[in-house]
Design an enzyme around this catalytic site. Structure first.
Site, PDB file in Angstrom:
ATOM      1  N   THR A   1      23.682   2.323  -9.054  1.00  0.00           N
ATOM      2  CA  THR A   1      23.947   1.141  -9.859  1.00  0.00           C
ATOM      3  C   THR A   1      24.171   1.498 -11.317  1.00  0.00           C
ATOM      4  OG1 THR A   1      22.900  -0.895 -10.702  1.00  0.00           O
ATOM      5  CG2 THR A   1      21.434   0.866 -10.064  1.00  0.00           C
ATOM      6  N   ASP A   2      24.873   0.613 -12.040  1.00  0.00           N
ATOM      7  CA  ASP A   2      25.029   0.833 -13.480  1.00  0.00           C
ATOM      8  C   ASP A   2      23.744   0.529 -14.241  1.00  0.00           C
ATOM      9  OD1 ASP A   2      25.051  -1.937 -13.220  1.00  0.00           O
ATOM     10  OD2 ASP A   2      26.901  -2.257 -14.345  1.00  0.00           O
ATOM     11  N   GLU A   3      22.757  -0.079 -13.587  1.00  0.00           N
ATOM     12  CA  GLU A   3      21.516  -0.420 -14.280  1.00  0.00           C
ATOM     13  C   GLU A   3      20.709   0.812 -14.686  1.00  0.00           C
ATOM     14  OE1 GLU A   3      19.220  -3.782 -13.075  1.00  0.00           O
ATOM     15  OE2 GLU A   3      20.851  -4.612 -11.882  1.00  0.00           O
TER      16      GLU A   3
ATOM     17  N   TYR B   1      13.043  -1.384 -10.724  1.00  0.00           N
ATOM     18  CA  TYR B   1      14.178  -1.171  -9.816  1.00  0.00           C
ATOM     19  C   TYR B   1      15.109  -0.092 -10.351  1.00  0.00           C
ATOM     20  CZ  TYR B   1      18.984  -1.778  -8.266  1.00  0.00           C
ATOM     21  OH  TYR B   1      20.261  -1.536  -7.835  1.00  0.00           O
TER      22      TYR B   1
ATOM     23  N   LYS C   1      15.999   3.762  -8.960  1.00  0.00           N
ATOM     24  CA  LYS C   1      17.348   4.197  -8.621  1.00  0.00           C
ATOM     25  C   LYS C   1      17.755   5.408  -9.462  1.00  0.00           C
ATOM     26  CE  LYS C   1      20.061   2.829  -6.193  1.00  0.00           C
ATOM     27  NZ  LYS C   1      20.383   3.189  -4.775  1.00  0.00           N
TER      28      LYS C   1
END
Length: 356
Positions: A133-135, A159, A163
């Site tokens: 993810t870009d998060e 989260y 990741k």
């Protein structure tokens, strides 16, 4: 090819499985634990295919994962299985550490040991594609800045931290053991079969039921929105054509403030669902601003120029076309989301280890 897709009953995973079965000659082994976000209803269109197999397996169970590699002998892994809801990670981070870190470690080790048993030719062709993810990058301060493949990691939530950790594990297994790995980091996905806890389906379903449309803070958080079927095409492109060891950012080129997204959905519903619930004059009247999420990132935006220039992928859907398709899908496919809302979809789960 024979591709092992983890998390193939989830939102993005099911789109990948449907894409592969419907648009290629490859075989898919779908490995999914069928937690709350796993829904076999999303795979009804491909479930009868001879090129589709299902394994109800938790990636945190090492011996079960090992068995799947041994029995199915995949040519590639597309690892999408993850806990992915930020609010849930704030309320209960333990499951995110377990699945996203320990589960990824198990997959890497099983893949590495299996890969070492292959012939030199099979080893050279094998791929372990980790979908992230870009998060993991945190958020952007400037209005013109973009996440690139070289942006330093700065995760904000349990989260995104879990990741980020899984991304590092994958790259370490590539560097230390020579496992042929690929990593992709994507922006916010949306589209059909999206679990109703996420923003877009939540707003659609609340609106047609006349319920409040909760918007965090002032609604000015910016996200880059990627139609899930565009993402599925990109992921297949990476696993089949990407260069080993590389990272590819995948974005939709659709930056929107959250409040803009909610307004767009409301306006589409005015057109597509004009018969409103009792007491509702305008769908926008249902918007309710609520206390912001702790550590809420302000802006995400992806620079997807690398995958465009090196692999020739660009999104086919604009936000305007994709969100219209999405709203129309939820209005048409009431049975799918009603079974989710009632919990009946979970009654279709298979017994432990049973194959479909």
């Amino acid at each position: 090819m024979k591709i092992l897709v983890t998390g193939g009953a989830g939102f993005i995973g099911s789109a990948v499985v449907r894409h592969i079965v419907q648009n290629t000659s490859d075989t898919v082994i779908n490995l999914d634990a069928l937690t709350y976000a796993g829904n076999l209803d999303s795979l009804d269109s491909v479930a009868a295919s001879e090129r589709y197999r299902f394994e109800q397996v938790d990636i945190c169970n090492y011996s079960d994962v090992e068995r799947v590699f041994s029995e199915h002998q995949p040519d590639a892994v597309m690892h999408l299985a993850a806990e992915s809801h930020v609010d849930r990670s704030i309320d209960g981070p333990a499951a995110f550490i377990q699945t996203n870190l320990i589960g990824t470690f198990n997959l890497l080790e099983c893949a590495r040991k299996y890969w070492l048993t292959l012939s030199p030719e099979k080893q050279a062709g094998f791929r372990f594609h980790h979908i992230s993810t870009d998060e993991v990058y945190g958020d952007l301060e400037g209005t013109d800045d973009l996440f690139t493949e070289d942006t330093p990691y700065s995760p904000s939530s349990p989260y995104s931290a879990s990741k980020a950790g899984s991304d590092h594990l994958v790259r370490a297994w590539g560097r230390t053991y020579g496992l042929p790995v690929l990593v992709t980091n994507c922006s916010n996905n949306y589209g059909p079969y999206h679990f109703p806890e996420k923003l877009i389906p939540h707003v659609i379903l609340n609106a047609i039921h006349g319920k409040p449309l909760p918007v965090y803070g002032d609604g000015n958080q910016i996200r880059d929105w990627l139609y899930v079927e565009d993402h599925a095409r990109a992921l297949y492109k990476v696993v089949t054509e990407g260069e080993v060891g590389e990272t590819y950012n995948i974005g939709g080129h659709n930056e929107k403030r959250n409040i803009e997204v909610v307004h767009t959905i409301c306006d589409l519903l005015e057109e597509l669902a004009p018969n409103k619930p009792e007491g509702v004059e305008q769908y926008r009247d249902l918007i309710t601003f609520v206390k912001d999420r702790p550590g809420h990132d302000v802006r995400y935006a992806i620079d997807a120029s690398k995958i465009a220039s090196e692999l020739g992928w660009t999104p086919e859907e604009s936000f305007e076309t994709g969100i219209r398709k999405t709203v129309a899908w939820y209005l048409k496919n009431t049975n799918w989301w009603q079974r989710v809302m009632s919990g009946d979809y979970q009654l279709t789960r298979l017994g432990e280890g049973e194959q479909e």
